[in-house]
Scaffold this motif. Sequence first.
Motif, short mmCIF file in Angstrom:
data_model
loop_
_atom_site.label_atom_id
_atom_site.label_comp_id
_atom_site.label_asym_id
_atom_site.label_seq_id
_atom_site.Cartn_x
_atom_site.Cartn_y
_atom_site.Cartn_z
N SER A 109 22.16 -1.25 -10.82
CA SER A 109 20.79 -1.63 -10.51
C SER A 109 19.84 -1.18 -11.61
N GLN A 110 20.12 -0.01 -12.20
CA GLN A 110 19.26 0.46 -13.26
C GLN A 110 19.32 -0.46 -14.47
N ARG A 111 20.53 -0.93 -14.78
CA ARG A 111 20.67 -1.84 -15.91
C ARG A 111 19.99 -3.17 -15.63
N ALA A 112 19.87 -3.50 -14.36
CA ALA A 112 19.31 -4.81 -14.02
C ALA A 112 17.80 -4.86 -14.26
N GLY A 113 17.14 -3.67 -14.29
CA GLY A 113 15.69 -3.67 -14.43
C GLY A 113 15.04 -4.11 -13.14
N ARG A 114 13.96 -4.83 -13.25
CA ARG A 114 13.23 -5.30 -12.07
C ARG A 114 13.63 -6.74 -11.78
N PRO A 115 14.36 -6.98 -10.68
CA PRO A 115 14.75 -8.34 -10.34
C PRO A 115 13.53 -9.23 -10.11
N VAL A 130 0.83 -1.20 0.00
CA VAL A 130 0.00 0.00 0.00
C VAL A 130 0.87 1.25 0.00
N SER A 131 1.93 1.25 0.81
CA SER A 131 2.78 2.42 0.94
C SER A 131 3.49 2.75 -0.36
N ASP A 163 18.39 -0.36 -2.95
CA ASP A 163 19.10 -0.18 -4.21
C ASP A 163 18.64 -1.16 -5.28
N THR A 164 18.36 -2.39 -4.86
CA THR A 164 18.00 -3.43 -5.82
C THR A 164 16.54 -3.36 -6.25
N PHE A 165 15.67 -2.91 -5.34
CA PHE A 165 14.24 -2.86 -5.61
C PHE A 165 13.71 -1.44 -5.40
N PRO A 166 14.18 -0.44 -6.15
CA PRO A 166 13.79 0.95 -5.87
C PRO A 166 12.30 1.21 -6.00
N GLU A 167 11.64 0.54 -6.95
CA GLU A 167 10.22 0.79 -7.15
C GLU A 167 9.36 0.08 -6.10
N ARG A 168 9.95 -0.86 -5.39
CA ARG A 168 9.22 -1.61 -4.37
C ARG A 168 9.92 -1.49 -3.02
N ALA A 169 10.51 -0.32 -2.76
CA ALA A 169 11.36 -0.17 -1.58
C ALA A 169 10.62 -0.47 -0.28
N THR A 170 9.46 0.14 -0.09
CA THR A 170 8.73 -0.09 1.16
C THR A 170 8.26 -1.53 1.28
N ALA A 171 7.79 -2.10 0.17
CA ALA A 171 7.35 -3.49 0.20
C ALA A 171 8.49 -4.42 0.58
N MET A 172 9.67 -4.19 0.00
CA MET A 172 10.81 -5.06 0.32
C MET A 172 11.27 -4.88 1.76
N LEU A 173 11.27 -3.64 2.24
CA LEU A 173 11.63 -3.41 3.64
C LEU A 173 10.58 -4.02 4.57
N SER A 174 9.33 -4.05 4.13
CA SER A 174 8.28 -4.69 4.93
C SER A 174 8.49 -6.20 4.98
N TRP A 175 8.76 -6.80 3.82
CA TRP A 175 9.06 -8.23 3.80
C TRP A 175 10.30 -8.54 4.64
#
Length: 397
Positions: A209-215, A77-78, A333-345
Amino acid sequence: MHSTRAGPAEDTVPGLPAGPVVLAWLTQFLVGTDLFVVAPLLPHIAASFAVSAADTGLLVTAFSIAYVVASPFAGWVSDRWDRATVLVVALVLFSAANVGTALAPGFGVLLVARVVAGIAAAATGPTVYALVSTRARPRARAQVLAVVGSGLLTALWVGAPAGSLLGRYVGWQAAFVILAAGTFLLAFPHAFVWRARPVPAAASPSGASQRAGRPGRGVAVSAVAVTTLWAFSVYSLYTFLAVALHSDGRATAVTWLLVVYGIGAVVGGQVGGRFADRADAVRVTRSALALTAVLEAVVALVFPVTWALACALGLFALAAYAFFPAQQRHLVDTFPERATAMLSWNNSALFVGLSLAGAAGGQIVRALDYPALLYLGAAVAVPACLVARGRPARTGR
């Protein structure tokens, strides 16, 4: 780019002005105090509601389960809504849950209040971390995360004992009233500080990380699995330390040994954050895990000798807690578009490891002894180190 954000306060905390960092630190301190203060207050709560000590333990379990279950959804949600709004709502809900805790007319209502507190805390911590990490200068991101995270660690050895003393002399309800007032007041500055500070372009992830796209999902799962293994290793030692010392006739040493541990943890977080900003974050997590394994085995070896145990505990905490800000930086750094979700997980993974350490650790200590549990914890840190080692290659392609 940085000149548009610079100011006198920025010299106080590298990467972000001191005001938002202090605000984030206070938030983590109050939420952490609420998490840690329940355990020492359980005897007082049991007496108030005429329930057994075993039943009051459900309050801790209910909070933890609610946190683990709600955290990923709160992070999702965040990341899709305004993070500042999510944080303010979570703080107000957290305050209301603590008012409900203090005024609960019966144990059932109290249990529900702790579930609500767990849900609110699940939305608070990761959102705070995401806000500061995405607004900090990239070269100081892990340092800022470490400073903010030290609020949670300080709650462990300052906030919780203070709340326990308050509960003993004033009443356990007073501790939750103060926490409710504090978190409610913090909601107001949070509503304005983060809205006034848009995410700078410089806060985007590194070129690799930018070159990696979305892991992929597999990379995400392996990343947070490392945190579960780390948490099992660390909290198998911490959870049963006081019990083991009491059983060994060294109850008077518990308080000052925990202070040594707490100071080591705070220092370790700062060291880990600084190194993660100056070197590869995964290299720091891998080194911290390796040292954690070695030093946990050392703690097991010197456990009978109190002065040697104090030295080993301080070094263990320093190495172990250097892992966490580096891990958080790696995830952002690895999941910038899902930063809060990854920190939540990541926070959920921490609670899973902590819960497993509590469940399995008690059985191991009962069947064998405390040092045997430490050797197991050291062994668990080894595969965590190996899993962490493979991530840069997978995410950098």
